[in-house]
Design a protein around this motif. Sequence first.
Motif, mmCIF file in Angstrom:
data_model
loop_
_atom_site.group_PDB
_atom_site.id
_atom_site.type_symbol
_atom_site.label_atom_id
_atom_site.label_comp_id
_atom_site.label_asym_id
_atom_site.label_seq_id
_atom_site.Cartn_x
_atom_site.Cartn_y
_atom_site.Cartn_z
ATOM 1 N N VAL A 24 0.829 -1.206 0.000
ATOM 2 C CA VAL A 24 0.000 0.000 0.000
ATOM 3 C C VAL A 24 0.866 1.260 0.000
ATOM 4 O O VAL A 24 0.501 2.270 -0.605
ATOM 5 C CB VAL A 24 -1.004 -0.009 1.185
ATOM 6 C CG1 VAL A 24 -0.312 0.175 2.534
ATOM 7 C CG2 VAL A 24 -2.077 1.060 0.976
ATOM 8 N N HIS A 25 2.016 1.192 0.645
ATOM 9 C CA HIS A 25 2.908 2.351 0.629
ATOM 10 C C HIS A 25 3.622 2.477 -0.724
ATOM 11 O O HIS A 25 3.953 3.585 -1.149
ATOM 12 C CB HIS A 25 3.921 2.268 1.778
ATOM 13 C CG HIS A 25 3.293 2.451 3.131
ATOM 14 N ND1 HIS A 25 3.778 1.866 4.273
ATOM 15 C CD2 HIS A 25 2.187 3.146 3.509
ATOM 16 C CE1 HIS A 25 3.011 2.209 5.304
ATOM 17 N NE2 HIS A 25 2.043 2.972 4.861
ATOM 18 N N ARG A 28 0.924 4.261 -2.690
ATOM 19 C CA ARG A 28 0.635 5.639 -2.271
ATOM 20 C C ARG A 28 1.865 6.547 -2.345
ATOM 21 O O ARG A 28 1.791 7.665 -2.857
ATOM 22 C CB ARG A 28 0.094 5.654 -0.824
ATOM 23 C CG ARG A 28 -1.318 5.086 -0.685
ATOM 24 C CD ARG A 28 -1.788 5.134 0.771
ATOM 25 N NE ARG A 28 -1.728 6.494 1.302
ATOM 26 C CZ ARG A 28 -2.672 7.412 1.101
ATOM 27 N NH1 ARG A 28 -3.753 7.106 0.417
ATOM 28 N NH2 ARG A 28 -2.520 8.622 1.592
ATOM 29 N N ASP A 29 2.961 6.059 -1.778
ATOM 30 C CA ASP A 29 4.114 6.942 -1.582
ATOM 31 C C ASP A 29 5.110 6.880 -2.738
ATOM 32 O O ASP A 29 5.707 7.894 -3.095
ATOM 33 C CB ASP A 29 4.829 6.601 -0.269
ATOM 34 C CG ASP A 29 3.908 6.724 0.935
ATOM 35 O OD1 ASP A 29 2.911 7.458 0.841
ATOM 36 O OD2 ASP A 29 4.172 6.068 1.962
ATOM 37 N N GLY A 32 2.523 7.429 -5.943
ATOM 38 C CA GLY A 32 1.605 8.560 -5.817
ATOM 39 C C GLY A 32 0.180 8.198 -6.192
ATOM 40 O O GLY A 32 -0.632 9.064 -6.504
ATOM 41 N N THR A 34 -2.829 7.555 -4.715
ATOM 42 C CA THR A 34 -3.384 7.696 -3.370
ATOM 43 C C THR A 34 -4.874 7.346 -3.309
ATOM 44 O O THR A 34 -5.539 7.641 -2.330
ATOM 45 C CB THR A 34 -3.171 9.126 -2.858
ATOM 46 O OG1 THR A 34 -3.629 10.037 -3.864
ATOM 47 C CG2 THR A 34 -1.705 9.393 -2.579
ATOM 48 N N GLY A 35 -5.366 6.708 -4.342
ATOM 49 C CA GLY A 35 -6.765 6.277 -4.307
ATOM 50 C C GLY A 35 -7.020 5.176 -3.292
ATOM 51 O O GLY A 35 -8.146 4.978 -2.837
ATOM 52 N N GLY B 27 -11.280 7.376 -6.507
ATOM 53 C CA GLY B 27 -9.944 7.440 -5.916
ATOM 54 C C GLY B 27 -9.192 8.733 -6.204
ATOM 55 O O GLY B 27 -7.998 8.827 -5.951
ATOM 56 N N THR B 29 -8.902 11.474 -4.656
ATOM 57 C CA THR B 29 -9.245 12.085 -3.371
ATOM 58 C C THR B 29 -8.203 13.073 -2.890
ATOM 59 O O THR B 29 -7.104 13.175 -3.436
ATOM 60 C CB THR B 29 -9.403 10.979 -2.316
ATOM 61 O OG1 THR B 29 -8.270 10.116 -2.418
ATOM 62 C CG2 THR B 29 -10.672 10.186 -2.556
ATOM 63 N N ASN B 34 -2.638 12.133 1.824
ATOM 64 C CA ASN B 34 -2.221 12.061 0.414
ATOM 65 C C ASN B 34 -1.167 13.101 0.067
ATOM 66 O O ASN B 34 -0.456 12.954 -0.918
ATOM 67 C CB ASN B 34 -3.415 12.319 -0.518
ATOM 68 C CG ASN B 34 -4.440 11.201 -0.498
ATOM 69 O OD1 ASN B 34 -4.309 10.258 0.258
ATOM 70 N ND2 ASN B 34 -5.452 11.326 -1.318
ATOM 71 N N GLN B 36 1.887 15.324 -0.570
ATOM 72 C CA GLN B 36 3.341 15.205 -0.586
ATOM 73 C C GLN B 36 3.867 16.561 -1.043
ATOM 74 O O GLN B 36 3.687 16.942 -2.187
ATOM 75 C CB GLN B 36 3.779 14.105 -1.559
ATOM 76 C CG GLN B 36 3.275 12.719 -1.158
ATOM 77 C CD GLN B 36 4.114 11.595 -1.747
ATOM 78 O OE1 GLN B 36 5.309 11.740 -1.925
ATOM 79 N NE2 GLN B 36 3.483 10.481 -2.045
#
Lengths: 167, 797, 283
Positions: A24-25, A28-29, A32, A34-35, B27, B29, B34, B36
């Motif tokens: 998951v990271h 997201r990270d 990018g 982030t949904g 998604g 969102t 979120n 950065q």
Amino acid sequence: MTKVEITVDGTSTEHEVEPRLLLVHYLRDVLGRTGTNVGCDTSNCGACTIHMDGQSVKSCTVLAVQADGSTVDTVEGLADPVEGEAGWHPLQRAFHEEHGLQCGYCTPGMIMASKGLIEDNPNPSEKEIRDGLEGNLCRCTGYQNIVKAVQSAAAEMRGDTKVEVEV
Amino acid sequence: MTAIDTPSTKNVGITRLRKEDAHLITGQTNWTDNLQLTGMLHVALVRSPMAHAKVTSVDVSAALDQPGVVAAFTGADLADNWAAGLPCAWPVTPDMVSPTHLPIATDEVRYVGDAVAVVVAQSKYQAADAVEFVEVEYEPLPAVVNMEAAIADGSPLADTTLETNKSFTWQKIDGEIDDAFDGAAHITTRRFVNQRLIPTAIEPRSVVCSPPREHAEYTMWSTTQVPHILRLMLALTCGVPEQELRVIAPDVGGGFGSKLNVYAEEALLLVLARKLRKPVKWTETRSEGYQATCHGRDQVQDLSIAFNEDHTIRGLKVELLADMGAYLQLVTPGVPILGAFMFNSIYKMDALSFTCHGIFTNKTPTDAYRGAGRPEATYGIERLIDEAANELGVEPFELREKNWIKHEEFPYTTIAGIEYDSGNYEAATARAKELFDYDGLRAEQVERRASGDPVQLGIGISTFTEMCGLAPSRVLGSLSYGAGGWEHASVRMLPSGKAEVVTGTSPHGQGHVTSWSQIASDALGVPYEDIEVRHGDTAIAHKGMDTYGSRSLVVGGYAVQVACDKVIAKARKVAAHLLEAAEDDLEFDGGTFSVKGSPDVSTTIQDISLAVFAAHDYPEDMEPSLDSDATVDPENFSYPHGTHLCATEVDTETGEVTIRKYVAVDDIGKVINPQIVEGQIHGGLAQGIAQALWEEAVYDEQGNLKTGSLLDYYVPSAADMPHFDLDRTETPATTNPLGVKGVGEAGTIASTPAVINAVVDALRPMGVNDVLMPASPSNVWNAIQAASAGNTDGGAA
Amino acid sequence: MIPATFEYVRPSSIDEAVAALAEHGDEAKLLAGGHSLLPLMKLRLAAPEVVIDLGRVDGLRGVSEVGDGRLAIGAMTPHYKVMADPLIREHCGVLADVTAKVGDAQVRHRGTIGGALAHGDSAGDLPAVLLALGGSVIAQGPGGTREIEAADFFVDYLTTALSDDELVTEVRVPKLVGDWGWRYEKFSRVAQAWAIVGALGMVKRSNGHIEEARVGLTNMGTRPVRCTATEDAIRGQSPDAIEDAAAHASDGTSPSSDLNATAEFRQHLARVLTKRALTAAVG
């Protein structure tokens, strides 16, 4: 660091990552994307649910290195944002029409878990939907409209003519 | 859910699908976590593993040597950065004891989770690693975990800088309470416990703070319900001039009161951004949040109710112990005292005595949780009425009907001194009984009792009311609350004829964008799709009191209506000018001004918007503007009510409780969007039922949180939750022009006693008169065992 | 939420996996589906220096008939495959049905039968079924392979008979012959929670009598429990004997007390649930 190649929502990605990096990271990270959200640290809430090689999984409980070579699908890949509402997946449309979300934080995981549920069981009963979503927590809706949304989407995905869903 | 087919009300009262949904279901969102930002650093906190201890040393030097670590600070390092401790905005009594609450403790920790140091690193993984290298030495102090023990003589102190574990005693006596009890024909006395709960918004808390860079001022993004309150309070706590701080609540994933606060991490990140001149981010893990995000409820209630021979109520005595936890957070002490106006509920009586003791313990602070004070009171009175009915040998509905305010008696000033403007308890109850098949289920109950079925059927009633729409500012002032209860809205007509509505409420799932659009569309005659609602950013919505206490529609929606009315009043002047008619001769309907009797002589709000923008030709006595501001201060609370009925099946062999049927008939006055209203009730019911059956924050005698994650704190899933049958009766509120009452908390407030009354009702023949919440298999089984041993109170006493 | 750092090893054969275990010894943890290990690592309750990922090891997945009246299930077979496998459904449906009660759908997509058993958690649902079935595991180490009976495999809380240098390669269960019925009564606080107590009742029916019975209990001690006293008391009896026999289900158990149940309540539940499971199993 370990190199991983993961196809995410149809796009191949390749990065050097720490073996301990959670999938998951990675989404997201690193990417990018982030949904997909994180809602707990004990694999209970299901907010991070994605599909890995076609099966719904909790991406907080998978290492990115375990997903090396896999295909990952997230809520962001369900619809082309350029197409807008017309391109929505039946589940996205049903969650909208049946008011299956309030704050929306659990929604990506809820939709991806529901997608897996319908793929396994195209015509689920109310009880099968409730039991099938036991790994996803929502704090806003009381679940009733989520159940309705999944029934409605399942009907559409089966190709049934529009039915009035009453649960 | 049918549309009312008149042009002037084509949005209000019908379901409009939510404008909020598109980005949430795809998604795309904007959650705080979120974000950065370039050069952003990541913050992790070192938290006390002990409930109460002297901190004898904190050494961050080894942490500073870890990869990626940029800074690390102890409480002492940061002590000079606070202009004040974290705020409590509700000093309920002049002599209330309130400990200084620094965001990072310096020499004493007072609950497991109290922060002692902070680490800042280039990545969150590095920050998490470095936390383990901060060396802290503690000297254990006795932990105070039980409220009654805390106020017993010789108790150790939860805070050694104080002389007492009692924060305050707040009392309100209405009527002649001694007389009411002295001559009573019957008195029912009970102790009930509202257990401690953990709100568990699904989005964990997160804070990002940037020094002046992205914007000209400090910018904080926070998972908050209260960006406006947060801005003011952080300015005071951190000594940052208010005008130099902008607070943004982006997408916020639920709150339920837990994000109605000013948290240590918010103050800390502002200070870190100031010290390091870098953007910083902190996101709690769920288990961390279970320690560091406010809990709710935790109240012990000693109640007595006195009756006349004819079963009318003479008086009610309420004495509460309310667990504050270790510190007073934003409104911690105010939550239980709301009960002073709610314990009497829908019932008429001659006297009410309410006493509340706020107690410190070495536990996570409590604060508002969905309902905040009203669920506790409703639970107390609705359980007590059932117990009294049992003692008096009458049907629980009969006792309620005998004592409730009749619909023809409204407006009615209650014994607590507030005026219920409207209501119809008879109508809601009749509809609920019909939907529920009350008589049929009672008959089945008789059969099951007769046959000795191991699974017994119970029926629970909750005829509740509540007060929401927080709140008239003068009333809040009389209760020593630190602010008012007004709300603000702006409406701006754009040159193209579209409209922007700016609201001071701060939604996090409630659908304000949709509902406010519906109100504004009808009021302005601008199509629903042409309205944008902006909120949750102090630079855009410059003024507001935010979202909590089911206040948003009743106060904030009201403000939108008034702001729209002001725009239309201005537009009317312009229309009269352009149409060369008298203002009084104009009709306004569906966005069109026309001359009475000459419908062809007309102009639209869109045309007027463009004309005012051009400003070539407008009335002499006005500015060329179709903007408006409205700040409304409600004259009264609003009083939703309803009748909820619950049928439970209780397995007497295992203690398992299953909800067989749940009917909720709510009267929330007029509705703006029926689908959103249903959703609010569903969600409210789920949380109230969860208190009744599953959830409890449990501490051991050392003050360790035993339910420290979602593994042990049982938040129900779809598989656990029953189906709900809903209906509404509609008795409009008379205290706002929309006739609305508020719906965010009603389901939670009503449902907890409905469920427990049903569980007790099922077990009554076995001699059980109470079951501790949550009514887990263990608590139910213990109640059955205790009853068979002659103890009928479920273990509360 | 964030595991501590570790060295990552990804063998592609059982021999490589065994070699990696031999090299790293007790500093290493085997990663199967990860749904027991990763949560512990995220909370930093476990911090192995080396993680050996079995995800790419050939030959650890799938179900086959061994030939001696038993089925062999590859240790890395995920739960959802066990639930759907035709051989298991035909010959040992009870395993499929109990597996369907493990965790939630997402957990069952990742979690594996070998991982769940090797974790040795008596609160898990699978140890009791393996025990009641009289199943076994095949372990492989530097010295070769050995078969460990379920009755010997579960040693203590989170402790199995595996040595530090062994891994589970296969799980073996008997094919059920005859007219078997079963029910697993999983009693938990909420749907996705672990069992407070679980009771598996299996009966082989014959002419209205119970020819043979198996009873396994979840979370009734540091190891899964098989209730031989109850089994013995109904063998050859009519279903009427179930109630009295189930009263012995908690004999000799020493369950823990926790927030959900005292030891006494657990024993009571074990008796009630065993009665219900056996009654349902008879059909």
